[in-house]
Design a protein around this motif. Structure first.
Motif, PDB file in Angstrom:
ATOM      1  N   ALA A 206       0.815  -1.212   0.000  1.00  0.00           N
ATOM      2  CA  ALA A 206       0.000   0.000   0.000  1.00  0.00           C
ATOM      3  C   ALA A 206       0.852   1.267   0.000  1.00  0.00           C
ATOM      4  O   ALA A 206       0.368   2.338  -0.367  1.00  0.00           O
ATOM      5  CB  ALA A 206      -0.933   0.016   1.206  1.00  0.00           C
ATOM      6  N   GLY A 207       2.107   1.152   0.395  1.00  0.00           N
ATOM      7  CA  GLY A 207       2.970   2.322   0.474  1.00  0.00           C
ATOM      8  C   GLY A 207       3.586   2.693  -0.859  1.00  0.00           C
ATOM      9  O   GLY A 207       3.625   1.894  -1.796  1.00  0.00           O
ATOM     10  N   ALA A 208       4.068   3.928  -0.932  1.00  0.00           N
ATOM     11  CA  ALA A 208       4.653   4.428  -2.181  1.00  0.00           C
ATOM     12  C   ALA A 208       5.857   3.594  -2.596  1.00  0.00           C
ATOM     13  O   ALA A 208       6.018   3.241  -3.768  1.00  0.00           O
ATOM     14  CB  ALA A 208       5.054   5.896  -2.019  1.00  0.00           C
ATOM     15  N   VAL A 209       6.725   3.235  -1.643  1.00  0.00           N
ATOM     16  CA  VAL A 209       7.934   2.482  -1.987  1.00  0.00           C
ATOM     17  C   VAL A 209       7.599   1.036  -2.337  1.00  0.00           C
ATOM     18  O   VAL A 209       8.105   0.492  -3.320  1.00  0.00           O
ATOM     19  CB  VAL A 209       8.953   2.533  -0.831  1.00  0.00           C
ATOM     20  CG1 VAL A 209      10.118   1.591  -1.089  1.00  0.00           C
ATOM     21  CG2 VAL A 209       9.471   3.957  -0.647  1.00  0.00           C
ATOM     22  N   GLY A 210       6.744   0.404  -1.561  1.00  0.00           N
ATOM     23  CA  GLY A 210       6.423  -0.993  -1.802  1.00  0.00           C
ATOM     24  C   GLY A 210       5.809  -1.232  -3.170  1.00  0.00           C
ATOM     25  O   GLY A 210       6.260  -2.090  -3.938  1.00  0.00           O
ATOM     26  N   SER A 211       4.777  -0.461  -3.504  1.00  0.00           N
ATOM     27  CA  SER A 211       4.098  -0.665  -4.790  1.00  0.00           C
ATOM     28  C   SER A 211       5.000  -0.292  -5.957  1.00  0.00           C
ATOM     29  O   SER A 211       5.015  -0.973  -6.990  1.00  0.00           O
ATOM     30  CB  SER A 211       2.801   0.148  -4.839  1.00  0.00           C
ATOM     31  OG  SER A 211       3.053   1.534  -4.660  1.00  0.00           O
ATOM     32  N   ALA A 212       5.779   0.779  -5.807  1.00  0.00           N
ATOM     33  CA  ALA A 212       6.670   1.189  -6.892  1.00  0.00           C
ATOM     34  C   ALA A 212       7.773   0.163  -7.116  1.00  0.00           C
ATOM     35  O   ALA A 212       8.143  -0.129  -8.258  1.00  0.00           O
ATOM     36  CB  ALA A 212       7.282   2.551  -6.586  1.00  0.00           C
ATOM     37  N   THR A 213       8.311  -0.406  -6.038  1.00  0.00           N
ATOM     38  CA  THR A 213       9.378  -1.393  -6.190  1.00  0.00           C
ATOM     39  C   THR A 213       8.886  -2.615  -6.948  1.00  0.00           C
ATOM     40  O   THR A 213       9.626  -3.189  -7.765  1.00  0.00           O
ATOM     41  CB  THR A 213       9.923  -1.809  -4.809  1.00  0.00           C
ATOM     42  OG1 THR A 213      10.448  -0.657  -4.142  1.00  0.00           O
ATOM     43  CG2 THR A 213      11.036  -2.839  -4.941  1.00  0.00           C
ATOM     44  N   VAL A 214       7.647  -3.014  -6.708  1.00  0.00           N
ATOM     45  CA  VAL A 214       7.081  -4.143  -7.446  1.00  0.00           C
ATOM     46  C   VAL A 214       7.125  -3.861  -8.946  1.00  0.00           C
ATOM     47  O   VAL A 214       7.567  -4.696  -9.752  1.00  0.00           O
ATOM     48  CB  VAL A 214       5.636  -4.426  -6.988  1.00  0.00           C
ATOM     49  CG1 VAL A 214       4.935  -5.384  -7.948  1.00  0.00           C
ATOM     50  CG2 VAL A 214       5.629  -4.990  -5.571  1.00  0.00           C
ATOM     51  N   GLU A 215       6.685  -2.665  -9.346  1.00  0.00           N
ATOM     52  CA  GLU A 215       6.650  -2.339 -10.780  1.00  0.00           C
ATOM     53  C   GLU A 215       8.058  -2.178 -11.363  1.00  0.00           C
ATOM     54  O   GLU A 215       8.347  -2.686 -12.457  1.00  0.00           O
ATOM     55  CB  GLU A 215       5.849  -1.060 -10.986  1.00  0.00           C
ATOM     56  CG  GLU A 215       4.361  -1.214 -10.770  1.00  0.00           C
ATOM     57  CD  GLU A 215       3.599  -0.033 -11.328  1.00  0.00           C
ATOM     58  OE1 GLU A 215       3.277  -0.034 -12.529  1.00  0.00           O
ATOM     59  OE2 GLU A 215       3.348   0.921 -10.545  1.00  0.00           O
ATOM     60  N   ILE A 216       8.913  -1.469 -10.655  1.00  0.00           N
ATOM     61  CA  ILE A 216      10.262  -1.225 -11.175  1.00  0.00           C
ATOM     62  C   ILE A 216      11.042  -2.529 -11.273  1.00  0.00           C
ATOM     63  O   ILE A 216      11.783  -2.762 -12.246  1.00  0.00           O
ATOM     64  CB  ILE A 216      11.004  -0.212 -10.282  1.00  0.00           C
ATOM     65  CG1 ILE A 216      10.321   1.162 -10.356  1.00  0.00           C
ATOM     66  CG2 ILE A 216      12.463  -0.097 -10.703  1.00  0.00           C
ATOM     67  CD1 ILE A 216      10.274   1.769 -11.736  1.00  0.00           C
ATOM     68  N   ALA A 217      10.893  -3.416 -10.289  1.00  0.00           N
ATOM     69  CA  ALA A 217      11.597  -4.693 -10.333  1.00  0.00           C
ATOM     70  C   ALA A 217      11.192  -5.486 -11.576  1.00  0.00           C
ATOM     71  O   ALA A 217      12.038  -6.092 -12.245  1.00  0.00           O
ATOM     72  CB  ALA A 217      11.307  -5.497  -9.067  1.00  0.00           C
ATOM     73  N   ARG A 218       9.924  -5.471 -11.905  1.00  0.00           N
ATOM     74  CA  ARG A 218       9.466  -6.179 -13.100  1.00  0.00           C
ATOM     75  C   ARG A 218      10.066  -5.568 -14.363  1.00  0.00           C
ATOM     76  O   ARG A 218      10.521  -6.293 -15.259  1.00  0.00           O
ATOM     77  CB  ARG A 218       7.941  -6.142 -13.163  1.00  0.00           C
ATOM     78  CG  ARG A 218       7.241  -7.033 -12.140  1.00  0.00           C
ATOM     79  CD  ARG A 218       5.758  -6.783 -12.124  1.00  0.00           C
ATOM     80  NE  ARG A 218       5.040  -7.745 -11.298  1.00  0.00           N
ATOM     81  CZ  ARG A 218       3.771  -7.593 -10.926  1.00  0.00           C
ATOM     82  NH1 ARG A 218       3.091  -6.525 -11.312  1.00  0.00           N
ATOM     83  NH2 ARG A 218       3.179  -8.507 -10.181  1.00  0.00           N
ATOM     84  N   VAL A 219      10.078  -4.232 -14.424  1.00  0.00           N
ATOM     85  CA  VAL A 219      10.642  -3.561 -15.594  1.00  0.00           C
ATOM     86  C   VAL A 219      12.113  -3.914 -15.766  1.00  0.00           C
ATOM     87  O   VAL A 219      12.606  -4.094 -16.891  1.00  0.00           O
ATOM     88  CB  VAL A 219      10.472  -2.027 -15.476  1.00  0.00           C
ATOM     89  CG1 VAL A 219      11.299  -1.289 -16.522  1.00  0.00           C
ATOM     90  CG2 VAL A 219       8.997  -1.652 -15.606  1.00  0.00           C
TER      91      VAL A 219
END
Length: 330
Positions: free
Chosen positions: A157-170
């Motif tokens: 739910a946090g800004a870092v957690g959700s963003a890391t999921v997307e960036i890691a995939r990219v």
């Protein structure tokens, strides 16, 4: 001109809308009309008085670390009136007045041009809480990902957690895991496309990570939670794994099993934006905006509120922890 300020530290009710002087560009500055500004946990810490006075300008203070706007007076810079820009840089909302206002004069180098394929609210959500920027720099500079790497980013739910999921995939990660507390939040995370989600109230985190990684553990953890959770995150690392510590919403003290770090050859690294040059941060923001334009990342907006509801916006971020970012608009 209207701006949100607080004149003394305290609760959400300390935030008021004041009339302040119109900005004029100083040497090397540009005046920007703010179209949307992000609301983050940092703003709450500043208002509540958690940060030391040495980090803050004398009160009153305008919060807001990031935002999106339109150039109205370029001063002597090469920017053109009407240019859509991301406003970002060190000290907004802490050591100098921030972006919860109608217009602001900022150094020209604080601006990054928005591509046509990214709307104002998407860009503001991308910058809010600096989650995407943190994730990108953590996974390219402090713990560069190998193809197929296993990544754990707690706190979806946090800004870092959700963003890391997307960036890691990219960046080519194989398995990407996050956490959410309670069946409703787990369901929301899965509906958002995250298959590997763990509810730490229902399953031991380390056991879940081992189950999801076939006993391997994760190669990288990006930890924006801190506190007691950090010890469990360390125990989730694979051989030569790296934990990047970027935040401490759950507390500043952790208990770590040192023998695990030693025997695994694992590392803990601290993250601060001051580790990177302004040029590197600019490059990272430009890359993130390009990813947003290509729809390879999809920053989510949970709610958009007017300046007059700044206190409600902060409360929503801190207490409700919505999936998606909360924005303020003049």
């Amino acid at each position: 001109m209207r701006a949100v300020r607080f004149h003394a530290h305290g609760g959400f009710d300390r935030l008021v809308v004041d009339e302040v002087p119109e900005p004029a560009p100083g040497p090397g500055e540009v005046v920007v009309r703010i179209l949307a500004a992000g609301v983050s946990p940092l703003d709450d810490k500043v208002r509540a008085g958690v940060l030391p006075d040495s980090m803050l300008k004398p009160l009153p203070l305008v919060p807001g670390a990031t935002g999106v706007g339109e150039v109205v007076d370029p001063g002597t810079s090469s920017w053109q009136p009407g240019s859509r820009v991301l406003v970002t840089g060190w000290g907004f909302g802490t050591s100098r007045d921030g972006l919860w206002r109608e217009r602001i004069a900022v150094p020209a180098e604080s601006l990054v041009a928005l591509p046509d394929g990214v709307d104002d609210h998407t860009a503001a959500a991308m910058a809010a809480g600096s989650g995407y920027l943190t994730a990108y720099l953590a996974l390219t500079e402090l713990a560069p990902l190998a193809p197929g790497a296993r990544v754990l980013a707690p706190g979806y739910a946090g800004a870092v957690g959700s963003a890391t999921v997307e960036i890691a995939r990219v960046l080519g990660a194989g398995t990407v895991i996050s956490t959410a507390r309670g069946a409703e939040r787990v369901r929301a995370a899965r509906e958002a496309g995250l298959a590997q989600i763990v509810d730490p109230t229902a399953e031991d985190l380390r056991d879940a990570v081992l189950r999801l990684t076939a006993g391997h553990g994760v190669d990288v953890v990006v930890d924006g939670i801190g506190g007691p959770l950090t010890g469990d995150l360390v125990l989730s690392l694979a051989d030569r794994g790296v934990l990047v510590s970027v935040g401490y919403t759950a507390g500043t003290t952790a208990t770590v099993e040192l023998t695990y770090l030693i025997w695994r050859g694992a590392q803990i690294k601290g993250f601060m934006f001051t580790l990177f040059t302004p040029e590197r941060i600019r490059e990272a923001n430009e890359r993130l905006l390009d990813l947003a334009a290509r729809k390879q990342i999809t920053p989510r907006v949970a709610e958009v509120l007017p300046l007059e509801q700044a206190g409600e916006a902060q409360q929503r971020v801190v207490e409700d922890q919505p999936f998606g970012r909360v924005l303020l608009v003049p």
